[in-house]
Design an enzyme around this catalytic site. Structure first.
Site, PDB file in Angstrom:
ATOM      1  N   LYS A 156      88.054 -13.341  -2.972  1.00  0.00           N
ATOM      2  CA  LYS A 156      87.266 -12.116  -2.802  1.00  0.00           C
ATOM      3  C   LYS A 156      87.808 -11.076  -3.768  1.00  0.00           C
ATOM      4  CE  LYS A 156      84.550 -11.344   0.521  1.00  0.00           C
ATOM      5  NZ  LYS A 156      83.305 -12.101   0.629  1.00  0.00           N
TER       6      LYS A 156
ATOM      7  N   THR B 273      86.189 -16.714   1.319  1.00  0.00           N
ATOM      8  CA  THR B 273      86.577 -15.473   0.647  1.00  0.00           C
ATOM      9  C   THR B 273      86.570 -14.320   1.654  1.00  0.00           C
ATOM     10  OG1 THR B 273      84.333 -14.867  -0.070  1.00  0.00           O
ATOM     11  CG2 THR B 273      85.611 -16.300  -1.543  1.00  0.00           C
TER      12      THR B 273
ATOM     13  N   HIS C 240      88.273   7.329 -32.894  1.00  0.00           N
ATOM     14  CA  HIS C 240      88.169   8.099 -34.137  1.00  0.00           C
ATOM     15  C   HIS C 240      87.706   9.532 -33.894  1.00  0.00           C
ATOM     16  CE1 HIS C 240      88.822   4.328 -36.112  1.00  0.00           C
ATOM     17  NE2 HIS C 240      87.674   3.819 -35.709  1.00  0.00           N
TER      18      HIS C 240
END
Lengths: 306, 306, 306, 306
Positions: free
Chosen positions: A20, A65, A258
Site C-alpha cells: 500500500k 495491501t 536557470h
C-alpha cells in the site's frame, strides 16, 4: 530478425513487489498541554514467494495491501514515531519476520515538518507547516541485513553571485556566451546511505544525522565559489561524507534552475545583474554520486523520472 | 421554448481583458556583498476600447502582451521592487496613462519568500526558499481610483486540540458522530482589501501590513477555542479588521483538511487522540467575508475554482 | 489617515457559504453485461441563515458537510445520474427545500469521460479514460429560480498555420516582430449560461447541448483564419450563441500557448515554420464574454485564478 | 561505531551524468495544406570523462547543456522526427561519436498525441490534443550497443466487474472483507525493452510496435477475469511478449485505484454495485516484470518515485 522471431515466446515472471502506497499518518504525542507532531506519508512494498498470484491469481501467499495499511496505523500507536527511520525499521522487520512468504520489505517515508505558531493562548498545540523541503527515508530489510537511505527533495536554494561558467567545449551547435557572474539556483533532491546494516551495530541518531547533513549541504552550497554546478554538487556531497561518519554514499539530482539576465538594452537600460527571468523548462540536470573511498555505490542513479 | 427560439441570435461582445500572465521576475539589489532578493510572478490584464480586435481582428488598439512582459522587466530595473503592491501600482498606472485605448489595468502578483542560508563564508548572497505561503496582491486602476487586494495562499495550519463539532442539524442523511476533541487543520487562502483608493491618501506600509495581517490571522487561529471552522474563520478576519485600520474587508476560503481518528479497536488498541489519517478528498470548504462595519464588500466570493 | 483611523473598528460578517467539496462519485448502470459509467467530482456549497455559527460557534442551523457528502452518494442511487446538470438540479433543490435555514445551494460538478476498450471478450464493462477536456457544470438555486452554467477546461487545440499577428500598437517597450504565419495554440477554459431558469420551462437536453457546443467551438477554432486570438475567441463564442438557442452567454479564458520558431541560422539551417519551442511561462491570456444581444452578463469575469 | 569512525573520510566521485532536461519541441511537417505534427519533450543525459569538472570546476570536457538543447532543435530540422525512438537514436549517436569525453548518452522522450479537428474549412492543420496516455522512450548508447526502452504512463482504465479478491492471508491486522465482484481500475505506467541492440540488426517499426503493444495491454486488461491485480498485470505483460517478438522485457507499475462501494444502508438504500467512492490515497501499488524466457531483466524496478 529471423533469429529474433525464433526465440521462445514463453513469458516468465521477473522481479515483483507490492504493497500500500501513500498511507498518510499524523501522530500526536501529548505532554500535558504541549503536543508534538509527526506527519508522514508511508509506502509499503513487499516481495517474496509471489509467483502464484501472478500466474493463477491465487492469493494464498498475499497479505492484503489493506492489511499493510492497518499495520502502519497500529504501529504508530504501538511503537510511536521517534523518527521516520526508526518507524520504518519497525514496519520492515514486522513484515519479513511475521509472514513466511515475504522475504523483503521496503518502507518509503516522506516527512512534512511543522513549526509552532507563536501566540498568547495557553498550551502548545498549534502548528504551521514549514513548507520547505520534504524529508525522505527508505528502509529495506531482507531478514538479515538493513539498508537505510535517507534524504530530501524540494529544497530550493540560490546564490545571487559567486558563480561562473566558461572554458567549456564549443561545437557547431554551441551559442552560449561565457558567464563570469551568474545566478546559481537549484532545487535539491538528495539521498544518502547509512553504513548501519546490522542490528548488532549501534544505530545512528537519525534526527541529528538528518539535521546535520542538511546543514552541511546548505553550507557547502553557500560557501563554494562555483565554476560549474557539478563542482558545487561534489562539494555538497563531500561535506556530508567528511562530517557524518555514519554515511557512506550521497547522491544528488540538481536541476539548474536557470535565471536569465534580461536584455534591457532595447529600452535604453543597463542590466547590471539586477533583473532576471526565472525560466521553467528546459533546465540543466546535474546528477552525481559522492562515495566514501572504498565504499560501494548502491543508490540508484535516477532519483527522479526525467 | 418558443419564446426562447425567437430571441435574436445576434452575438455581441461583453466584458473582455487581455495581457501577459505569469511573468517570472527575480530582482537582486546589491548592497556591497549583501544582496536582497524579490521573487515575483506578475500577471498583467488590460481592458478598454477593444471591440474591433474581437470583431474584425484589427490590432490597431492592441498593445501586444509581449510588450506588457517587457514592461514588467524594464520597470523592475527602473523602479526597483520595494513591495509587490508598489510595483503593481507603477505598472497599472503606466498602462492606463500611456495608452489611450486602455481604460483599466489589473496587475496580479504572487511573491515567493526567501530566507538567508547561514554559513561561514563572506558576503550574504545565499538564499533558501521558505516554501511556506505564497503572498498575493492584485492592483486595479481605472485612471482615477485604485483598488488594492492583498493576501496569501497555501498557509497550512493545524490545532491538535481545542476544537469541537456538535449540536448540528441531523436529517435522514446524517451519520456523523459529534466530536468533542478533534484536530482542526486548514490551508489558508485569504484576501484583504485596503481602503487606500486615491493617490492623495498616504499609502499604507505594504510590507508591515502584510506581516502583521499574517501574524494576526495565525494568532486568531491558534487562540480560538473552536466550535466550528466558521467561528475560527470569523475570528481570523475580525482580528485583521480590528488591528489593521488600512483594511476594510477580508475574505477567507478554508478547506477543512480532515484528520480522521483511526479505529484501532480491531487490533485491541485504544486510540486516545493519537493516530490520525490525513484525508485528501472530499473536504469541507468554508468561505466567508468579514467587513469593517459600514463598508461595502468587493472581493469576489470565489477565491478558488472549486 | 486620521479619517481612516476613526472608522468604526467593528467587524461584521458578509457573504458566506460552506459545504463538502470534491465528492468523487462513480455511478455504474448495468444493462445486462453492458455497463454504463458516470464519473463525477461534486462540490456542494450552501448559504443562508448562518450568522450564528460564525459569531458564536452554534451549529444549530448547520447541516454538516459530511451530510452533504452522504446526500451526494444517496442521490446517485435514488435518482441515478442522467447528466451532471440534472444530478446537480436534484441536489440543489433538495438542500434548499428540505432545510429552512438554507436559502441558496450551489452544486459544482466536474465530469471525466470514458471510452470503451475494444476487445474480444464478452460483455461491455471495460473502460479507458479519455483524458481530454474536463466537463463542468454549476447549478445555483435560491428556491425560486435556477442558474445553470456549464462548460469545460483543459481542451488543448492548435492551428499550425492560418494565424497572423501584426498592425498592433508599438511603444518604447515593444520589440515583438510582426508575424504573418504563426502557430496558434490554446487550452480552452469555457463557460456558457443557459436561459433555463424556471421549472415551468422545458429543460434543455443537457448531453446534446454539451456535445454540440463543444463541436461548434472546436470548428470555429479550426475554421477561423485568425488575425488575433481575440478574434478567434469571439468566433468560438458567437458560433455557440448562433447554434444553441438555450445558451445566452459564453465566456472563454484562453491562454496563448506560445510556440516560438527556433532560430536555426547559427547552425546554418533555415527554419521554414517547421521547428518550434513550446513555451510554458509567461503566456498571453485572452478572456472575453460573448452575449446573446439584449441579455445580461452573469458569468464571473475570472474563470481561473491568474 | 569505533570501526566506522576510523574509516577513511576521503570522498570520491561515483556515477555521474548531466544534460538538458525537458526540451519541448514541436515539429510540423507540411504536405501542402495537410500538416503533420510531432510534439515531444526531450531530455538529454551524458556521461564520460567528467571527473575534473566535479573536482576542480574545469569545464574543459563539458559540452554545455545549452548546446545539447540547441542540438535537439537543429536535429528536428536536419533529421525530422519519424518516431521518438528514431529521433533519440540520432541524438544519442551524435553526442557519443562527436565528443571524445562523452562515453554514454541517454535520451528520454515524452510524446503527446494529437488528433485532427473535424471541420468544414480547407486544409488539415487543426489539432486537438488527445490528453490520453503519454508515450515514453529512452535510448541509451555507449558507442557500441543500443538499449531502447519504450512505454507509456497515465493510461487510466477500469473494469466495472469481472474482478474478485479473496483467499488471502489474514493476520491480526487484517480487516478487509473478501470481494467477489469489485471494480478494478488502474493508471498504467509501463516500460518495454527491445531486443534491438546493434546497428547491424534491422530496426523495429517503432510506431507500429507502440500501437500494437498498447492495443495488447488494453485487451489483456479487458479480457482477463481477475482474481488479483497481479494476475491482470502478468497477463498484460505476457500478451506483449507473445505478440511482439521485438520486445524481450516488460515492466508495469499499477496503482490499484480503489473504488469503494458506498454503504447506503443507513439511508435505507441497497447499493447493488452501483455507487462507488473513487479514493485518492492510499492506494495499492503492484509492480512486476514479465520477461521473455531466457532473457535478462534490465529495466529498473522502480518506474515511479513512490
Amino acid at each position: 530478425m529471423a533469429a529474433v522471431n525464433s526465440r521462445p515466446a514463453r513469458p516468465v515472471l521477473g522481479q515483483n513487489q507490492y504493497g500500500k502506497a501513500e498511507n498518510r499518518v499524523v501522530r500526536i504525542t501529548r505532554d500535558g498541554a504541549t503536543h508534538h507532531i509527526k506527519d508522514l506519508n508511508v509506502s509499503v512494498s513487499l516481495s517474496g514467494d509471489m509467483d502464484e498470484v501472478h500466474y493463477s491469481g491465487s492469493n494464498a501467499n498475499v497479505l492484503p495491501t489493506d492489511t499493510t495499511k492497518n499495520t502502519v496505523y497500529a504501529f504508530a500507536k504501538e511503537h510511536g514515531i521517534d523518527s521516520a527511520e526508526q518507524f520504518g525499521i519497525h514496519l520492515a522487520r514486522h513484515f519479513v519476520t511475521s509472514q513466511e512468504p515475504i522475504h523483503r520489505a521496503r518502507i518509503r517515508i516522506e516527512e512534512y515538518a511543522w513549526d509552532r505558531i507563536e501566540h498568547s493562548g495557553e498550551g502548545a498545540h498549534s502548528f504551521l507547516r514549514t513548507g520547505q523541503e520534504t524529508r525522505l527515508t527508505q528502509i529495506t530489510y531482507d531478514g538479515s541485513s538493513w539498508e537505510v537511505v535517507s534524504g530530501l527533495k524540494d529544497l530550493t536554494v540560490m546564490n545571487s553571485t559567486d558563480s561562473e561558467f566558461w572554458g567549456y567545449v564549443k561545437d557547431k551547435y554551441t551559442t552560449l556566451p561565457e558567464a563570469h557572474d551568474r545566478i546559481l539556483a537549484t532545487s535539491v533532491t538528495g539521498r544518502w546511505r547509512f553504513n548501519w546494516t546490522d542490528d548488532a551495530q549501534e544505530a545512528p541518531d537519525w534526527e541529528t544525522s538528518y539535521e546535520d547533513a542538511k546543514k552541511h549541504l546548505l553550507r557547502a552550497f553557500a560557501e563554494t565559489y562555483s565554476l560549474s554546478l557539478q563542482q558545487t554538487l561534489y562539494q555538497m556531497g563531500a561535506r556530508i561524507i567528511e562530517h557524518r561518519s555514519e554515511i557512506d554514499e550521497v547522491r544528488f539530482s540538481l536541476p539548474n534552475k536557470h535565471h536569465f539576465l534580461v536584455d534591457l538594452e532595447p529600452f535604453g537600460l543597463k542590466n547590471d545583474n539586477e533583473v532576471y527571468f526565472a525560466a521553467d523548462r528546459p533546465y540543466g540536470l546535474i546528477e552525481a554520486t559522492v562515495l566514501r573511498e572504498g565504499c560501494e555505490a548502491r543508490i540508484p542513479v535516477d532519483l527522479t523520472n526525467l
